[in-house]
Enzyme design. Structure first.
Site, short mmCIF file in Angstrom:
data_model
loop_
_atom_site.label_atom_id
_atom_site.label_comp_id
_atom_site.label_asym_id
_atom_site.label_seq_id
_atom_site.Cartn_x
_atom_site.Cartn_y
_atom_site.Cartn_z
N TRP A 135 0.86 -1.19 0.00
CA TRP A 135 0.00 0.00 0.00
C TRP A 135 0.90 1.24 0.00
CZ3 TRP A 135 0.82 3.37 4.00
CH2 TRP A 135 1.36 2.86 5.19
N GLU A 154 7.40 7.86 14.18
CA GLU A 154 7.62 7.28 12.84
C GLU A 154 8.51 8.19 11.99
OE1 GLU A 154 6.76 4.36 11.76
OE2 GLU A 154 5.23 3.68 13.15
N GLU A 206 8.87 1.30 6.24
CA GLU A 206 8.53 2.16 7.39
C GLU A 206 8.28 3.61 6.97
OE1 GLU A 206 8.15 1.86 10.73
OE2 GLU A 206 8.41 -0.31 10.83
N HIS A 259 4.86 5.04 6.84
CA HIS A 259 4.05 5.22 8.06
C HIS A 259 3.97 6.69 8.47
CE1 HIS A 259 5.09 0.79 9.28
NE2 HIS A 259 4.46 0.89 8.13
N GLU A 265 8.97 -3.34 17.51
CA GLU A 265 7.97 -3.55 16.45
C GLU A 265 6.67 -4.01 17.07
OE1 GLU A 265 8.25 -2.47 13.59
OE2 GLU A 265 10.26 -2.69 12.81
N THR A 294 4.97 -0.95 18.66
CA THR A 294 4.29 -0.08 17.69
C THR A 294 3.07 -0.78 17.10
OG1 THR A 294 5.96 -0.75 16.07
CG2 THR A 294 6.22 1.42 17.03
N ASP A 340 1.79 -3.70 9.14
CA ASP A 340 3.20 -3.68 8.76
C ASP A 340 4.10 -3.98 9.96
OD1 ASP A 340 2.75 -2.98 6.13
OD2 ASP A 340 3.73 -1.02 6.24
N GLU A 341 3.77 -3.34 11.08
CA GLU A 341 4.61 -3.51 12.29
C GLU A 341 4.63 -4.98 12.71
OE1 GLU A 341 6.19 -0.99 12.63
OE2 GLU A 341 5.04 0.87 12.80
N HIS A 345 6.95 -6.89 10.55
CA HIS A 345 8.35 -6.59 10.94
C HIS A 345 8.72 -7.29 12.24
CE1 HIS A 345 8.04 -2.62 8.44
NE2 HIS A 345 8.19 -3.69 7.69
FE FE2 Z 1 8.13 -0.53 12.83
FE FE2 Z 2 6.38 2.15 11.74
#
Ligand code: FE2
Ligand code: FE2
Length: 391
Positions: free
Chosen positions: A90, A133, A171, A174, A224, A227, A256-257, A260
Site C-alpha cells: 500500500w 515514525e 517504514e 508510516h 515492532e 508499535t 506492517d509492524e 516486521h
Molecule cells: Fe516498525
Molecule cells: Fe512504523
C-alpha cells in the site's frame, strides 16, 4: 511511549555478570548534568540535553560477529521473505484524497468534519506516534551501528543490508501517511510538530544496544511489537470516535509492524538456537536497562518533559501502557521459549530466571501503582495549539 515503571524494580534485581560474554572496547561518558538543563538549552539550539549515562560500544566479540556472516543465506531465505514487493505494498496515497481529482476538496472537508469529533488527547497520542515514525533516519542509523549486519556501503548486497534498506523503505510510508492525514485534519499545529521532528532527528536515540546485533534485534523485536500494539489501539479509538478512515490508516500501519516483528523475532529465535547462553544473557541485559522508546528524546522547543507527558496521555487512554510493556516481554519470553532453555551456564541460568520472572513482577508493581494513582494535571501541548490535555 514511556512507562511509569518503578526504577527500584530494576535496580533491585540481581543480574548475572555479563563480563564473560561482553567485552566493551570503548566506554564514553556523557558530560551533561541534568541540573544544568536550562542553561544547556540556550547553549545547544539543536537538541536538548537529556539523560546521563555511560555508552558502551562494540560489546560483541569478533567470533560472535562471524555468526551473522554465516547466517547470510539463512537470512535470505527466512527474513527477506517478510518484506513485501513494492508493487504489492500500500502507499499513503491509497488512503488520502487524490489532489488531482475533482472531489479532492470535498474529501478534505469530510476528513475535517470527522476530525472535529475526535478529542485533543487522542490527537496528542496520534501526533506522538507520527513523530516517532518520522524520526526514521535515526532508526536506520541505529540498525547500521550493529556490527556484522550493517550496510557497509549504502548499497551493500548482503541480506542484512538489503533487509535494513527495504525495512526502512516500508517504514517510511508510516510517518508519511500519518503526517499527511494530520495536516489535512486541521486539528494540530503542524509547525510545532515539524519542529519536534527536527529536534528529535537531531537528538537521535540511545537504545543501549552497544553495536551488538544480539541486543539490537532483541530491541527491534520489542519495538515492532510495541508499535503494532499502539497503532492497533489508535485504530480502535479512531473507530470509537466514528472515524473509520483513520481507523483503517492506523490499522494498515499496525499490520506492517506485525510483519516486521515477525522478522526480527525470527532472527532472535535463530540466535537462541545457535547460542542460547549468549542470547539469554543479552535478553536479560536489555530488559535490565529497560527498553527505551525510540522517541524518548522528543522535544518541541518548550516542554522539557514532552516525552513523559505524551507517554502519560498514551497510558491514560490505553494506547500504550506499562501493562503492554509487561505483556510484550511475556509474549517474547514465550515466543523464544526462554523458560525451556537447557544446558545453560550458571550466568545463563540466572539471566533465564531474571527474564522469566520479570513480567509478573512488573505487572504486580503496575497494579499497585494504578491503585495508588491520582488524577494527573492538565497541561498545554504545543501540538494542539497549547490547549490543555489531561495527563
Ligand atoms: Fe516498525
Ligand atoms: Fe512504523
Amino acid at each position: 511511549m514511556s512507562l511509569k515503571l518503578n526504577p527500584f524494580l530494576f535496580q533491585s534485581q540481581h543480574l548475572p555478570s555479563m563480563t564473560t560474554f561482553r567485552s566493551p572496547k570503548f566506554i564514553m561518558a556523557s558530560t551533561l548534568s541534568s541540573g544544568s538543563k536550562s542553561v544547556e538549552n540556550l547553549k545547544k539550539p539543536f537538541a536538548p540535553p537529556k539523560e546521563v549515562h555511560v555508552q558502551v560500544t562494540h560489546s560483541l566479540p569478533p567470533q560472535k560477529i562471524e555468526i551473522f556472516k554465516s547466517l547470510e543465506d539463512w537470512a535470505l531465505d527466512n527474513i527477506l521473505v517478510h518484506l513485501k514487493p513494492v508493487e504489492k505494498c500500500w502507499q499513503p496515497q491509497d488512503f488520502l484524497p487524490d489532489p488531482s481529482s475533482d472531489g479532492f476538496e470535498e474529501q478534505v472537508r469530510e476528513i475535517r468534519e470527522r476530525a472535529k469529533e475526535i478529542p485533543d488527547d487522542y490527537y496528542v497520542t496520534l501526533v506522538g506516534d507520527m513523530i516517532t515514525e518520522e524520526a526514521l533516519p535515526t532508526y536506520q542509523t541505529m540498525l547500521n551501528t550493529l556490527d556484522g549486519v550493517r550496510d557497509e556501503t549504502g548499497a551493500s548486497p548482503t541480506s542484512w543490508a538489503v533487509w535494513t534498506r527495504a525495512w526502512t523503505a516500508e517504514e517510511n510510508r508510516h510517518g508519511d501517511l500519518l503526517n499527511k492525514y494530520l495536516y489535512l485534519s486541521g486539528r494540530v499545529d503542524m509547525r510545532q510538530i515539524e519542529k519536534t521532528i527536527q529536534y528529535l532527528i537531531g537528538s537521535g536515540m540511545d537504545p543501549g544496544t552497544e553495536n551488538n546485533p544480539y541486543l539490537g534485534f532483541i530491541y527491534t523485536s520489542f519495538q515492532e511489537r510495541a508499535t503494532f500494539i499502539s497503532h492497533g489501539n489508535t485504530a480502535r479509538h479512531a473507530k470509537d470516535h466514528g472515524d473509520l478512515k483513520l481507523a483503517q490508516i492506523c490499522g494498515i500501519i499496525a499490520a506492517d509492524e506485525k510483519r516486521h516483528e515477525t522478522a526480527y523475532s525470527k532472527i532472535v529465535e535463530k540466535l537462541f538456537e545457535i547460542d542460547p547462553d549468549g542470547t539469554v544473557m543479552c535478553f536479560a541485559d536489555m530488559m535490565k536497562r529497560k527498553i527505551s522508546m525510540p522517541a524518548h528524546l522528543m522535544y518541541d522547543g518548550r516542554d522539557d518533559n514532552l516525552f513523559e507527558h505524551f507517554s502519560a496521555v498514551a497510558q491514560r487512554l490505553g494506547v500504550y501502557t506499562a501493562k503492554d510493556y509487561a505483556d510484550i516481554l511475556e509474549f517474547l519470553v514465550g515466543r523464544w521459549k526462554v523458560g525451556d532453555l537447557t544446558g545453560l551456564s550458571g550466568d545463563g541460568r540466572k539471566a533465564q530466571d531474571f527474564v522469566c520472572g520479570l513480567a509478573p513482577r512488573i505487572k504486580k508493581l503496575e497494579e499497585r501503582a494504578q491503585a495508588r494513582a491520582k488524577q494527573g494535571p492538565r497541561i498545554p501541548f504545543s501540538w494542539v495549539y497549547d490547549r490543555e490535555v489531561q495527563l
